[in-house]
Design a protein around this motif. Structure first.
Motif, PDB file in Angstrom:
ATOM      1  N   ALA A   1      18.108  24.687 -26.310  1.00 34.71           N
ATOM      2  CA  ALA A   1      16.695  24.486 -26.648  1.00 34.71           C
ATOM      3  C   ALA A   1      16.027  25.836 -26.879  1.00 34.71           C
ATOM      4  N   ASP A   2      15.099  25.889 -27.840  1.00 35.12           N
ATOM      5  CA  ASP A   2      14.365  27.132 -28.080  1.00 35.12           C
ATOM      6  C   ASP A   2      13.170  27.268 -27.148  1.00 35.12           C
ATOM      7  N   ARG A   3      12.613  26.113 -26.756  1.00 34.94           N
ATOM      8  CA  ARG A   3      11.453  26.113 -25.850  1.00 34.94           C
ATOM      9  C   ARG A   3      11.672  25.080 -24.763  1.00 34.94           C
ATOM     10  N   GLY A   4      10.922  25.228 -23.666  1.00 32.67           N
ATOM     11  CA  GLY A   4      10.965  24.234 -22.611  1.00 32.67           C
ATOM     12  C   GLY A   4      12.222  24.356 -21.759  1.00 32.67           C
ATOM     13  N   ALA A   5      12.435  23.371 -20.876  1.00 34.17           N
ATOM     14  CA  ALA A   5      13.530  23.461 -19.925  1.00 34.17           C
ATOM     15  C   ALA A   5      14.260  22.139 -19.796  1.00 34.17           C
TER      16      ALA A   5
ATOM     17  N   GLU B   1      16.219  15.953 -16.572  1.00 34.20           N
ATOM     18  CA  GLU B   1      14.803  15.947 -16.944  1.00 34.20           C
ATOM     19  C   GLU B   1      14.566  16.955 -18.058  1.00 34.20           C
ATOM     20  N   LEU B   2      13.759  16.550 -19.031  1.00 33.37           N
ATOM     21  CA  LEU B   2      13.366  17.474 -20.092  1.00 33.37           C
ATOM     22  C   LEU B   2      11.901  17.802 -19.911  1.00 33.37           C
ATOM     23  N   ARG B   3      11.563  19.076 -19.992  1.00 33.83           N
ATOM     24  CA  ARG B   3      10.157  19.473 -19.879  1.00 33.83           C
ATOM     25  C   ARG B   3       9.769  20.311 -21.079  1.00 33.83           C
ATOM     26  N   GLY B   4       8.990  19.725 -21.946  1.00 28.70           N
ATOM     27  CA  GLY B   4       8.451  20.444 -23.107  1.00 28.70           C
ATOM     28  C   GLY B   4       9.518  21.055 -23.994  1.00 28.70           C
ATOM     29  N   VAL B   5      10.632  20.323 -24.176  1.00 34.11           N
ATOM     30  CA  VAL B   5      11.747  20.883 -24.931  1.00 34.11           C
ATOM     31  C   VAL B   5      11.434  20.936 -26.429  1.00 34.11           C
ATOM     32  N   GLY B   6      11.777  22.045 -27.059  1.00 34.14           N
ATOM     33  CA  GLY B   6      11.588  22.201 -28.499  1.00 34.14           C
ATOM     34  C   GLY B   6      12.770  22.911 -29.114  1.00 34.14           C
ATOM     35  N   LYS B   7      12.998  22.626 -30.406  1.00 38.01           N
ATOM     36  CA  LYS B   7      14.132  23.249 -31.103  1.00 38.01           C
ATOM     37  C   LYS B   7      13.767  23.439 -32.573  1.00 38.01           C
ATOM     38  N   ASP B   8      13.992  24.630 -33.086  1.00 36.55           N
ATOM     39  CA  ASP B   8      13.701  24.912 -34.489  1.00 36.55           C
ATOM     40  C   ASP B   8      14.989  25.168 -35.256  1.00 36.55           C
TER      41      ASP B   8
ATOM     42  N   THR C   1      18.830  15.835 -33.060  1.00 32.46           N
ATOM     43  CA  THR C   1      18.597  17.154 -32.489  1.00 32.46           C
ATOM     44  C   THR C   1      18.530  17.066 -30.970  1.00 32.46           C
ATOM     45  N   LEU C   2      17.867  16.021 -30.480  1.00 24.81           N
ATOM     46  CA  LEU C   2      17.744  15.842 -29.041  1.00 24.81           C
ATOM     47  C   LEU C   2      19.128  15.688 -28.404  1.00 24.81           C
ATOM     48  N   ILE C   3      19.991  14.889 -29.047  1.00 22.73           N
ATOM     49  CA  ILE C   3      21.350  14.726 -28.526  1.00 22.73           C
ATOM     50  C   ILE C   3      22.054  16.068 -28.456  1.00 22.73           C
ATOM     51  N   LYS C   4      21.908  16.839 -29.543  1.00 28.38           N
ATOM     52  CA  LYS C   4      22.637  18.108 -29.603  1.00 28.38           C
ATOM     53  C   LYS C   4      22.193  19.045 -28.489  1.00 28.38           C
ATOM     54  N   VAL C   5      20.895  18.998 -28.156  1.00 28.37           N
ATOM     55  CA  VAL C   5      20.407  19.829 -27.056  1.00 28.37           C
ATOM     56  C   VAL C   5      21.004  19.336 -25.730  1.00 28.37           C
TER      57      VAL C   5
ATOM     58  N   SER D   1      28.110  25.259 -24.553  1.00 27.98           N
ATOM     59  CA  SER D   1      29.062  24.524 -25.383  1.00 27.98           C
ATOM     60  C   SER D   1      29.151  23.091 -24.881  1.00 27.98           C
ATOM     61  N   PRO D   2      29.652  22.182 -25.736  1.00 26.83           N
ATOM     62  CA  PRO D   2      29.836  20.796 -25.288  1.00 26.83           C
ATOM     63  C   PRO D   2      30.704  20.714 -24.032  1.00 26.83           C
ATOM     64  N   ARG D   3      31.684  21.619 -23.944  1.00 27.42           N
ATOM     65  CA  ARG D   3      32.570  21.638 -22.774  1.00 27.42           C
ATOM     66  C   ARG D   3      31.764  21.847 -21.487  1.00 27.42           C
ATOM     67  N   GLU D   4      30.806  22.768 -21.522  1.00 24.97           N
ATOM     68  CA  GLU D   4      30.002  23.052 -20.330  1.00 24.97           C
ATOM     69  C   GLU D   4      29.181  21.838 -19.925  1.00 24.97           C
ATOM     70  N   ALA D   5      28.599  21.171 -20.917  1.00 23.93           N
ATOM     71  CA  ALA D   5      27.820  19.968 -20.623  1.00 23.93           C
ATOM     72  C   ALA D   5      28.717  18.900 -20.011  1.00 23.93           C
ATOM     73  N   LEU D   6      29.916  18.793 -20.565  1.00 26.12           N
ATOM     74  CA  LEU D   6      30.875  17.811 -20.076  1.00 26.12           C
ATOM     75  C   LEU D   6      31.256  18.118 -18.629  1.00 26.12           C
TER      76      LEU D   6
END
Lengths: 333, 269
Positions: free
Chosen positions: B66-70, B16-23, B55-59, B82-87
């Motif tokens: 992400a800079d904002r949100g959860a 789930e994404l909640r108010g995610v933002g990235k600059d 950008t969304l994929i990268k997050v 890192s991608p490894r952690e997500a994997l």
């Protein structure tokens, strides 16, 4: 094209195998010495020291990099063995150990710089090549006052070192340098690592597409550094062999050899762009080199023709490899 | 390709994404994004070029934080370094340019970075026989017909490559599968093949995030749709709430497209 045939054609070492058979037949038909057991032992000798290096350089090239400092590093390690054993008066095994540590450090530095800066390995190792060339001369003069380190055979422990690095063994009625056996062993080992281990898979992947490899979790940086250290270790082995065998080492040893290693690897089917090649192919490339080097004087030709011949082999190999690869890949489109 | 009846949501969603933002510096690439990914469902992320899809994929894939949100995984907030952690958390990403090495064989690619081994110590080696066997079995299970797992990936068509990449992610236990424009470079037929494998993965209980700019590909296979425009969400819709035409209109900026259509019409036509 049927499957088995295509699979044979995409084998990177196929071209080198055909080339080796052709070159052997060419010289063997015309020269009795060339095909005698003694003659074979003779041309296996230059093939062996070159082959040990070519196999390591092939792994590095498959991993996507060059090492121009590989040639001069054989000189650096040989000189280190000599200076530590004679000028510093240590046991020769201490000297050989010191040379190994030094080689691995240089290999690590090469790999670390390449992975850190992302500059072409060509440039980085050209830098180390020139630096080592200068150091070899400078330090040798500093220690010995001349450009040669000699009398290595007077160091304690020399007999054992000679047995390991420079003895001769009887194989099928011919006296063969032990380096030939080491060459065969290292080729088999490299081939096994490349084709049958996780590390081997990472080497192909890192050279094939580093970003993609990283994305699926391949430790590309570690793989690259390990490959540079492997090349350095091979240079140490060959350098030590030279020092023990010749018992005196010139300060310019190994310079210019780095390109010969690359030639052997390319004749063996390595792509200059990485990701494709074989250890056996590189060994065959070295074999072609050895056969040509001695075959030409056996035929009483001028030795000047050697480099012309080698260059022609290189061009032929590159063209043949490209053709074969296109043919194999186009088969399914 | 009829989607199975959407099960009533039980418990927290997979992702789930909640108010995610990235600059990126002073550029707001993404802001206030809400989205839900459930097991056995396909969440489509739609948007034109520059909408913030990448950008969304990268997050999600752990390339950027992400800079904002959860970001919530099984209801608990997570940050991937890192991608490894997500994997390792079960979020696999199949990139547009694919994480595959063209000169390497299919089975070597399939297990790249996760090679099965046998033996121990210095004799620990890549279990090639098992790798080939598993590759053949997994591809067959996804309905992918590959003649020879020994052939280089470079000889496969674009659709086949995508399919192998999807099969690989599913085999390695991906719970969330992120697909970056899997159909963008493909012809109509090939795209259909890939969408079928997306549905296969979904039916095996994977939560799929399908990123695309093609509503015609997204609508048949998707269960919910997140539409992005210039880094902001235009809303998240369930399939029952939005038709393909509405989706297209929304994505293209609605009024802008109508104005364009008007402009391009033949005078008097």
């Amino acid at each position: 094209m049927p499957g088995p045939l295509r699979r044979l054609l995409v084998k990177p070492e196929l071209g080198a195998l055909v080339g080796a058979v052709v070159v052997f037949t060419f010289f063997a038909v015309q020269s009795e010495v060339f095909r005698s057991p003694r003659g074979i032992a003779n041309w296996l000798d230059p093939a062996s020291t070159l082959g040990i290096m070519a196999v390591a350089v092939a792994l590095l090239m498959i991993g996507g990099h060059f090492d121009l400092s590989a040639g001069v590093m054989t000189g650096t390690t040989a000189l280190t063995v000599g200076i530590v054993a004679t000028e510093l008066g240590q046991n020769i095994w201490v000297a050989i150990g010191a040379a190994l540590v030094l080689a691995l450090a240089i290999g690590f530095a090469n790999g670390w710089l390449v992975t850190r800066t992302r500059l072409p390995s060509f440039i980085i190792t050209l830098g180390t090549f020139l630096m080592l060339q200068g150091l070899n001369l400078g330090l040798t003069k500093l220690f010995t006052g001349t450009v040669t380190v000699g009398e290595i055979d007077e160091a304690p422990g020399y007999a054992a070192a000679e047995w390991v690095f420079a003895s001769r063994v009887q194989v099928l009625g011919a006296e063969v340098r032990v380096a030939v056996l080491w060459w065969v062993l290292f080729t088999a080992l490299a081939s096994w690592v490349l084709l049958r281990t996780r590390f081997g898979n990472w080497v192909f992947a890192t050279g094939g597409d580093e970003v993609a490899a990283r994305n699926v979790g391949v430790p590309a940086r570690r793989t690259t550094i390990a490959l540079f250290m492997t090349t350095a270790a091979a240079a140490w082995f060959v350098g030590t062999t030279l020092a023990v065998r010749l018992t005196s080492v010139q300060a310019n040893t190994g310079i210019g050899q780095e390109l010969i290693y690359i030639v052997a690897a390319v004749i063996g089917g390595c792509l200059l762009t990485g990701g494709f090649g074989s250890a056996v192919g590189a060994a065959l490339g070295a074999l072609i080199f050895g056969m040509t080097l001695l075959g030409i004087p056996y035929l009483r030709w001028d030795a000047d023709w050697f480099y012309f011949f080698l260059g022609a082999m290189l061009l032929l190999a590159v063209l043949a490899n490209r053709l074969v690869r296109r043919y194999a890949e186009a088969a399914r489109r | 390709m009829t989607p199975p009846p959407v099960a009533p949501p039980v418990g927290p969603p997979l992702l789930e994404l909640r108010g995610v933002g990235k600059d990126y510096g002073s550029v707001i690439a993404l802001d206030g994004i809400d989205a839900t990914v459930r097991a056995g469902e396909v969440t489509c992320v739609l948007g034109d070029n520059g909408a913030g899809k990448s950008t969304l994929i990268k997050v999600l894939a752990g390339v950027h934080a992400a800079d904002r949100g959860a970001v919530l995984l099984d209801g608990a907030p997570v940050t991937f370094g890192s991608p490894r952690e997500a994997l390792d958390a079960g979020i696999a990403t199949v990139y547009q340019d694919l994480a595959m090495i063209p000169l390497m064989s299919i089975w070597r690619n399939f297990f790249l970075g996760a090679e099965p081994t046998r033996g121990w110590g210095p004799l620990r080696r890549f279990d090639a026989a098992r790798a080939k066997e598993v590759t053949r079995r997994e591809l067959a299970a996804m309905g992918i017909d590959i003649r020879d797992p020994d052939q280089p990936v470079g000889t496969l068509s674009g659709g086949e490559r995508q399919s192998v990449a999807i099969a690989r992610a599913v085999h390695f236990g991906a719970r969330v599968l992120i697909l970056d424009e899997p159909t963008s470079a493909l012809g109509v037929k090939q795209a259909g093949v890939v969408l079928r494998y997306v549905a296969q993965a979904r039916d095996r209980g994977v939560g799929v995030v399908l990123i695309t700019h093609n509503p015609h590909h997204a609508h048949p296979v998707g269960d919910r749709f997140l539409v992005l425009n210039r880094g902001r969400s235009l809303g998240e819709f369930a399939k029952t709430d939005i038709s393909r035409e509405e989706l297209t209109r929304l994505m293209a900026g609605g009024a802008e497209l109508e104005a364009l259509a008007h402009e391009l019409e033949r005078p008097g036509g």
